[in-house]
Write a protein that holds these residues in place. Structure first.
Motif, PDB file in Angstrom:
ATOM      1  N   UNK A  43       0.831  -1.207   0.000  1.00 52.49           N
ATOM      2  CA  UNK A  43       0.000   0.000   0.000  1.00 52.49           C
ATOM      3  C   UNK A  43       0.862   1.252   0.000  1.00 52.49           C
ATOM      4  N   UNK A  44       1.854   1.276   0.874  1.00 55.80           N
ATOM      5  CA  UNK A  44       2.734   2.439   0.979  1.00 55.80           C
ATOM      6  C   UNK A  44       3.523   2.669  -0.301  1.00 55.80           C
ATOM      7  N   UNK A  45       4.056   1.600  -0.872  1.00 54.93           N
ATOM      8  CA  UNK A  45       4.890   1.729  -2.067  1.00 54.93           C
ATOM      9  C   UNK A  45       4.082   2.205  -3.275  1.00 54.93           C
ATOM     10  N   UNK A  46       2.887   1.688  -3.442  1.00 57.72           N
ATOM     11  CA  UNK A  46       2.062   2.105  -4.581  1.00 57.72           C
ATOM     12  C   UNK A  46       1.701   3.579  -4.483  1.00 57.72           C
ATOM     13  N   UNK A  47       1.258   4.009  -3.312  1.00 55.86           N
ATOM     14  CA  UNK A  47       0.904   5.412  -3.132  1.00 55.86           C
ATOM     15  C   UNK A  47       2.091   6.339  -3.303  1.00 55.86           C
ATOM     16  N   UNK A  48       3.221   5.961  -2.729  1.00 58.59           N
ATOM     17  CA  UNK A  48       4.412   6.802  -2.803  1.00 58.59           C
ATOM     18  C   UNK A  48       4.910   6.918  -4.236  1.00 58.59           C
ATOM     19  N   UNK A  49       4.906   5.810  -4.963  1.00 57.05           N
ATOM     20  CA  UNK A  49       5.339   5.846  -6.362  1.00 57.05           C
ATOM     21  C   UNK A  49       4.433   6.745  -7.182  1.00 57.05           C
ATOM     22  N   UNK A  50       3.126   6.598  -6.991  1.00 58.98           N
ATOM     23  CA  UNK A  50       2.186   7.434  -7.743  1.00 58.98           C
ATOM     24  C   UNK A  50       2.377   8.911  -7.412  1.00 58.98           C
ATOM     25  N   UNK A  51       2.642   9.212  -6.159  1.00 55.41           N
ATOM     26  CA  UNK A  51       2.878  10.597  -5.772  1.00 55.41           C
ATOM     27  C   UNK A  51       4.116  11.173  -6.443  1.00 55.41           C
ATOM     28  N   UNK A 107      -2.668   6.163  -6.333  1.00 55.41           N
ATOM     29  CA  UNK A 107      -1.891   4.943  -6.115  1.00 55.41           C
ATOM     30  C   UNK A 107      -2.512   4.053  -5.063  1.00 55.41           C
ATOM     31  N   UNK A 108      -3.015   4.655  -3.990  1.00 60.07           N
ATOM     32  CA  UNK A 108      -3.686   3.876  -2.947  1.00 60.07           C
ATOM     33  C   UNK A 108      -4.937   3.190  -3.482  1.00 60.07           C
ATOM     34  N   UNK A 117       6.000  -6.560  -3.370  1.00 54.13           N
ATOM     35  CA  UNK A 117       6.250  -5.124  -3.249  1.00 54.13           C
ATOM     36  C   UNK A 117       6.720  -4.466  -4.544  1.00 54.13           C
ATOM     37  N   UNK A 118       7.554  -5.157  -5.335  1.00 57.42           N
ATOM     38  CA  UNK A 118       8.009  -4.545  -6.595  1.00 57.42           C
ATOM     39  C   UNK A 118       6.846  -4.300  -7.541  1.00 57.42           C
ATOM     40  N   UNK A 119       5.849  -5.199  -7.521  1.00 58.92           N
ATOM     41  CA  UNK A 119       4.686  -5.020  -8.389  1.00 58.92           C
ATOM     42  C   UNK A 119       3.861  -3.813  -7.954  1.00 58.92           C
ATOM     43  N   UNK A 120       3.849  -3.516  -6.657  1.00 57.45           N
ATOM     44  CA  UNK A 120       3.116  -2.345  -6.168  1.00 57.45           C
ATOM     45  C   UNK A 120       3.683  -1.060  -6.756  1.00 57.45           C
ATOM     46  N   UNK A 121       4.999  -1.043  -6.994  1.00 61.17           N
ATOM     47  CA  UNK A 121       5.620   0.130  -7.616  1.00 61.17           C
ATOM     48  C   UNK A 121       5.119   0.286  -9.049  1.00 61.17           C
ATOM     49  N   UNK A 122       5.006  -0.823  -9.766  1.00 63.96           N
ATOM     50  CA  UNK A 122       4.437  -0.785 -11.120  1.00 63.96           C
ATOM     51  C   UNK A 122       3.004  -0.258 -11.075  1.00 63.96           C
ATOM     52  N   UNK A 123       2.249  -0.736 -10.109  1.00 63.73           N
ATOM     53  CA  UNK A 123       0.854  -0.305  -9.959  1.00 63.73           C
ATOM     54  C   UNK A 123       0.763   1.204  -9.772  1.00 63.73           C
ATOM     55  N   UNK A 124       1.572   1.751  -8.871  1.00 66.12           N
ATOM     56  CA  UNK A 124       1.553   3.178  -8.604  1.00 66.12           C
ATOM     57  C   UNK A 124       2.014   4.002  -9.785  1.00 66.12           C
ATOM     58  N   UNK A 125       3.010   3.501 -10.503  1.00 60.46           N
ATOM     59  CA  UNK A 125       3.529   4.222 -11.674  1.00 60.46           C
ATOM     60  C   UNK A 125       2.439   4.396 -12.725  1.00 60.46           C
ATOM     61  N   UNK A 126       1.761   3.320 -13.051  1.00 56.00           N
ATOM     62  CA  UNK A 126       0.705   3.388 -14.070  1.00 56.00           C
ATOM     63  C   UNK A 126      -0.485   4.201 -13.561  1.00 56.00           C
ATOM     64  N   UNK A 127      -0.835   4.046 -12.272  1.00 54.52           N
ATOM     65  CA  UNK A 127      -1.975   4.776 -11.713  1.00 54.52           C
ATOM     66  C   UNK A 127      -1.805   6.279 -11.863  1.00 54.52           C
ATOM     67  N   UNK A 128      -0.573   6.768 -11.669  1.00 56.57           N
ATOM     68  CA  UNK A 128      -0.320   8.199 -11.796  1.00 56.57           C
ATOM     69  C   UNK A 128      -0.620   8.690 -13.205  1.00 56.57           C
TER      70      UNK A 128
END
Length: 460
Positions: free
Chosen positions: A260-268, A294-295, A307-318
């Motif tokens: 959760x934290x990684x996806x949101x932070x990446x999107x931000x 991202x959240x 966790x690495x996939x969460x970074x992908x999730x946040x990147x695309x979400x942004x």
């Protein structure tokens, strides 16, 4: 049959965990209130704060009377589409559900109405808020929750008859909560039309920034804090051990908080630099919305991805959010809080993301308590085939269809009855003075009426 003291302790710890998670999710209402208040103009701050309170109190009664039963009312006559038991919590607690589970699900339900309120902010009659909040929380949302989260739901990954042999994985509600709220907001905002002055005579957008960036940032951090109840809390129980390993739900809960934290932070971060390239400056408000996007996206697969996939999730979400915001301006679509783009667009992406990146081991842990020998479809990119991604796509489509068929006619009916949108004169003056008797803040411009009586004299 007497329960052992060990089982009593386990049940007590699990109940405390679920109640604490419910309290965290409820804190998100405060986050929504601060975010909404900061994102609108000062002349509408009192109105948007009141609507957030109304979403909670009206939603509480609606969900108690009908919503919980429609969502989780399983029994001898249960069916895949709608629950039929436990109206007004009749026969609760029982062997399946207790009061703590109801409270946790109630906190989710009232969040949906809060999402939709943001889409129609600054131009909606208060009566309409009462009507749509009751209907959305008591009927529209619970039906979707039954499909996905009830053990008898036709989309549920816990059903005895799994769709495509998989069922849809929407662990904490990218679709059930966020996509539902976003599509409802889409119809409300579309039927109402843009705010007065949002687009000029040539159709070019005119910026209407919120009046208080401090409240927006405060609301964002409160929502981040609450998301640790929203996502990890959706395990319901923390003391569940997985066989043949030292791990248990306590391990998955920690991993879920990390994703959760990684996806949101990446999107931000992506939003920070992306918007810098597009508009030429660093924008705190855009970063806050990117973070929340991202959240929203990770909420579906938070428990079943690495966790690495969460970074992908946040990147695309942004980029989904940035792209939809650009499209909204081109279509002259006005959503003051970007709720449709954020919760609708990023929620849909989150469901598809889960179908691509879900890990088999984590899926079995989340839905079968790590039981050995269980085989389940998992993410397409992880080698799991097309079953899960197919179910995820079906969830996106049926949610968009269901909410459109229910909330679209409701908003249109309110519009035809003349009780949806306020008059242009009231909108220009501001909802606080025209509808709520005064302003949210003591200091106001000298050329504006300070009290409701002054406003009435000006109108006359």
């Amino acid at each position: 049959m007497e329960v052992s003291w060990e089982q009593s302790v386990t049940d007590s710890i699990n109940t405390v965990y679920l109640l604490f998670s419910a309290y965290l999710v409820f804190v998100m209402q405060l986050g929504f209130a601060m975010l909404c208040a900061g994102s609108v103009r000062a002349k509408n701050a009192l109105n948007i704060m009141l609507t957030n309170v109304v979403d909670a109190v009206v939603g509480s009664i609606s969900y108690y009377l009908f919503g919980f039963a429609f969502a989780f009312g399983d029994g001898s006559n249960s069916n895949p589409f709608i629950g039929t038991n436990f109206f007004a919590l009749f026969n609760i607690p029982n062997t399946s559900y207790d009061y703590s589970f109801f409270l946790y699900q109630w906190a989710f339900a009232i969040a949906v109405a809060g999402i939709t309120s943001g889409s129609i902010a600054e131009r909606t009659q208060f009566t309409s808020y009462l009507i749509f909040s009751f209907f959305l929380t008591g009927f529209v949302y619970p039906i979707v929750a039954h499909w996905v989260w009830s053990s008898s739901g036709w989309l549920s990954p816990s059903s005895s008859d799994l769709l495509f042999g998989s069922g849809a994985i929407d662990f904490a509600g990218s679709g059930v909560v966020h996509l539902v709220g976003g599509i409802a907001g889409l119809w409300g905002s579309f039927i109402e039309g843009p705010r007065v002055g949002r687009f000029d005579a040539f159709g070019k957008p005119i910026q209407m920034r919120g009046h208080n960036a401090t409240l927006v940032v405060l609301g964002t951090f409160l929502l981040w804090f609450g998301w640790f109840g929203f996502n990890p809390g959706s395990f319901d129980k923390i003391l569940v051990a997985y066989p043949n390993t030292s791990q248990g739900n306590w391990t998955a809960v920690g991993r879920t908080a990390v994703t959760t934290t990684l996806a949101g932070s990446t999107a931000g971060l992506v939003t920070l630099f992306g918007r810098r390239l597009l508009v030429g400056h660093w924008d705190a408000l855009d970063v806050c919305n990117g973070l929340l996007g991202g959240f929203v996206a990770i909420t579906s697969g938070c428990s079943v991805v690495e966790p690495w996939a969460a970074i992908v999730c946040g990147f695309v979400a942004a980029w989904v959010l940035i792209g939809l915001n650009i499209l909204a301006l081109k279509l002259k679509f006005d959503d003051p809080l970007e709720a449709t783009q954020l919760h609708g667009g990023c929620g849909a992406w989150g469901l598809i993301f889960t179908g691509l990146f879900a890990k088999e081991e984590f899926v079995i842990q989340a839905y079968d308590s790590g039981e050995s020998g269980v085989v389940r479809p998992f993410g397409l990119f992880m080698g799991g085939g097309w079953g899960l991604i197919g179910a995820q796509a079906i969830e996106v489509l049926v949610i968009v269809g269901w909410v459109s068929l229910t909330m679209g006619p409701l908003f249109y009916g309110l519009h035809k009855l003349g009780i949806l949108r306020i008059s242009p004169e009231e909108e220009i003056a501001g909802l606080d003075i025209s509808r709520h008797g005064g302003y949210a803040y003591a200091h106001q411009e000298e050329d504006q009426p300070r009290f409701y009586a002054d406003y009435i004299r000006v109108q006359n």
